[in-house]
Design an enzyme around this catalytic site. Structure first.
Site, PDB file in Angstrom:
ATOM      1  CG  ASN A 345      31.443  18.909  81.913  1.00 33.54           C
ATOM      2  OD1 ASN A 345      32.572  18.489  81.695  1.00 33.54           O
ATOM      3  ND2 ASN A 345      31.123  20.181  81.767  1.00 33.54           N
ATOM      4  N   GLY A 388      33.867  17.790  84.688  1.00 32.44           N
ATOM      5  CA  GLY A 388      33.902  16.593  83.867  1.00 32.44           C
ATOM      6  C   GLY A 388      34.856  16.697  82.688  1.00 32.44           C
ATOM      7  NE  ARG A 390      31.746  22.252  76.340  1.00 33.08           N
ATOM      8  CZ  ARG A 390      31.984  23.547  76.502  1.00 33.08           C
ATOM      9  NH1 ARG A 390      32.243  24.027  77.707  1.00 33.08           N
ATOM     10  NH2 ARG A 390      31.974  24.371  75.469  1.00 33.08           N
ATOM     11  CB  CYS A 391      35.415  20.849  83.305  1.00 35.06           C
ATOM     12  SG  CYS A 391      33.711  21.306  83.658  1.00 35.06           S
ATOM     13  CG  MET A 392      39.035  17.526  83.497  1.00 39.09           C
ATOM     14  SD  MET A 392      39.645  15.933  84.090  1.00 39.09           S
ATOM     15  CE  MET A 392      38.855  14.781  82.968  1.00 39.09           C
TER      16      MET A 392
END
Length: 403
Positions: A345, A388, A390-392
């Site tokens: 990620n 990760g 990208r998620c944040m």
């Protein structure tokens, strides 16, 4: 903020503006017996999580990225008294609270605060005792649930092309998160804009989440049919995108395992350069992909089923040879461990330059050997939330890639 608010036609174009959320007191309202309800496996230490997140923001800023904070935009969106009233009514209704006395107590409590404290409190959750409801030790203590997943800003809404998908979240605990996006794009003085198309709405019946939505090029979108995203939602959104004059020509629906380890498409692969992807080895077998295109004359979707390897399918639709870089080098134990900590990620801030968690050191070394510039951030506490870089992050504006 750029005059054109939303411009996302790739995963790797130079990142100019991004939305993030600094973890707040919602993290401190996690308790062991309700972790599953709130989609957490562990309880992060807020002080350190904030330090790690501040470092994430600093890395972005040092690389020329404007960082917008969800909490700040939400505050600016509800300044007007009538908008604040609408917002509170919707938040309370979404919580399933229908007793007039409690509704009035909640509104009185929240309206006694500044807009900043009110938004922080809605995010953090409200305990029963705060509105003078007796709390029994063996009962659930919250009248309004905390929202600990908010620092994963990728999921509640997604910027696609020049529009947004205001997502219909799968789980009850995350559905309220999309209310912030709704009010930001309807009422924020700089972001309310009739030219920003709405590709999907939070009240639509089928579920879709941002971690499943990847913009591979100006022509190709990849969306995961996952544990959290329904195929029907992807089809409906594709119709809206194709029918409103966007540049995209293909939407690829990837059928991935419906398990927590493969929660979203971006937990199993992310794009890091024009021709390179990080990938979880568990998705490297034969895949089923539905390719959606559009017959503009007859105004109908064209569906084509593809069966093959990830490498083959990506190479075909991106019209170039693709290199897959395996998380953990493909080793069963290392890949399993680093995948759990979001080794696949990554967040690309420009072609071949990515932010990753430093704990995934095997994958990071492999990326480096493949000529990828790796900006590593500590994540001892952030990664407890199972998401990760990208998620944040929710990119608002990326520079277009030169074809």
């Amino acid at each position: 903020m750029d005059k054109k608010k939303i411009n996302i036609y790739s995963e790797i174009g130079n990142l100019k503006t991004v939305l993030i959320h600094r973890p707040g007191e919602e993290i401190e309202n996690l308790i062991p017996e309700y972790l599953e309800r709130l989609l957490f496996d562990d309880i992060p230490f807020l002080k350190v999580a904030r330090q790690e997140h501040d470092n994430f923001a600093k890395i972005l800023q040092e690389n020329g990225v404007e960082t917008l904070y969800l909490e700040d935009l939400a505050v600016e969106a509800v300044k007007e008294p009538n908008v604040k009233e609408l917002f509170l009514n919707e938040v309370i209704e979404e919580c399933g609270i229908n007793e007039t006395k409690i509704i009035n107590s909640l509104k009185e409590y929240l309206c006694s605060m500044s807009e900043k404290k009110m938004i922080d409190k809605v995010m953090a959750g409200i305990r029963k005792k705060e509105v003078k409801i007796k709390e029994y030790y063996d009962e659930y203590p919250f009248i309004m649930d905390p929202m600990p997943n908010l620092y994963f800003t990728r999921d509640p809404f997604s910027c696609i092309g020049s529009g947004i998908s205001l997502n219909s979240m799968k789980t009850k605990t995350r559905r309220r998160e999309t209310i912030f996006g709704k009010y930001i794009f309807n009422y924020h003085p700089e972001l309310k804009d009739p030219d920003i198309q709405l590709w999907y709405d939070r009240n639509d019946v089928y579920n879709i989440e941002g971690g499943d939505e990847l913009i591979l090029s100006k022509q190709v979108i990849a969306i995961g049919h996952s544990e959290r995203t329904d195929k029907e939602a992807v089809i409906n959104m594709a119709k809206n995108i194709f029918g409103n004059g966007e540049n995209f020509r293909t939407v690829l629906i990837f059928d991935i395992p419906k398990t927590r380890a493969f929660m979203h498409l971006d937990t199993v692969f992310t794009m890091i350069d024009h021709d390179k992807f990080t990938v979880h080895p568990g998705i490297e077998g034969t895949l089923r992909v539905t390719a959606l295109s559009y017959d503009y004359k007859n105004k109908e979707l064209i569906t084509k089923e593809e069966v093959g390897s990830l490498e083959k399918i990506l190479s075909k639709y991106l019209k170039k040879d693709i290199t897959l870089i395996r998380c953990g080098g493909g080793d069963k134990v290392i890949a399993g461990r680093e995948q759990w900590n979001d080794g696949s990620n990554t967040l690309a801030i420009s072609p071949g330059k990515v932010i990753t968690y430093e704990r995934n050191y095997v994958t990071n070394e492999i990326l480096d050997k493949n000529n990828i510039t790796v900006l590593q951030i500590p994540s001892g506490e952030l990664s407890r939330g199972r998401g990760g870089p990208r998620c944040m992050s929710m990119p608002f504006y990326r520079e277009d890639l030169l074809e």
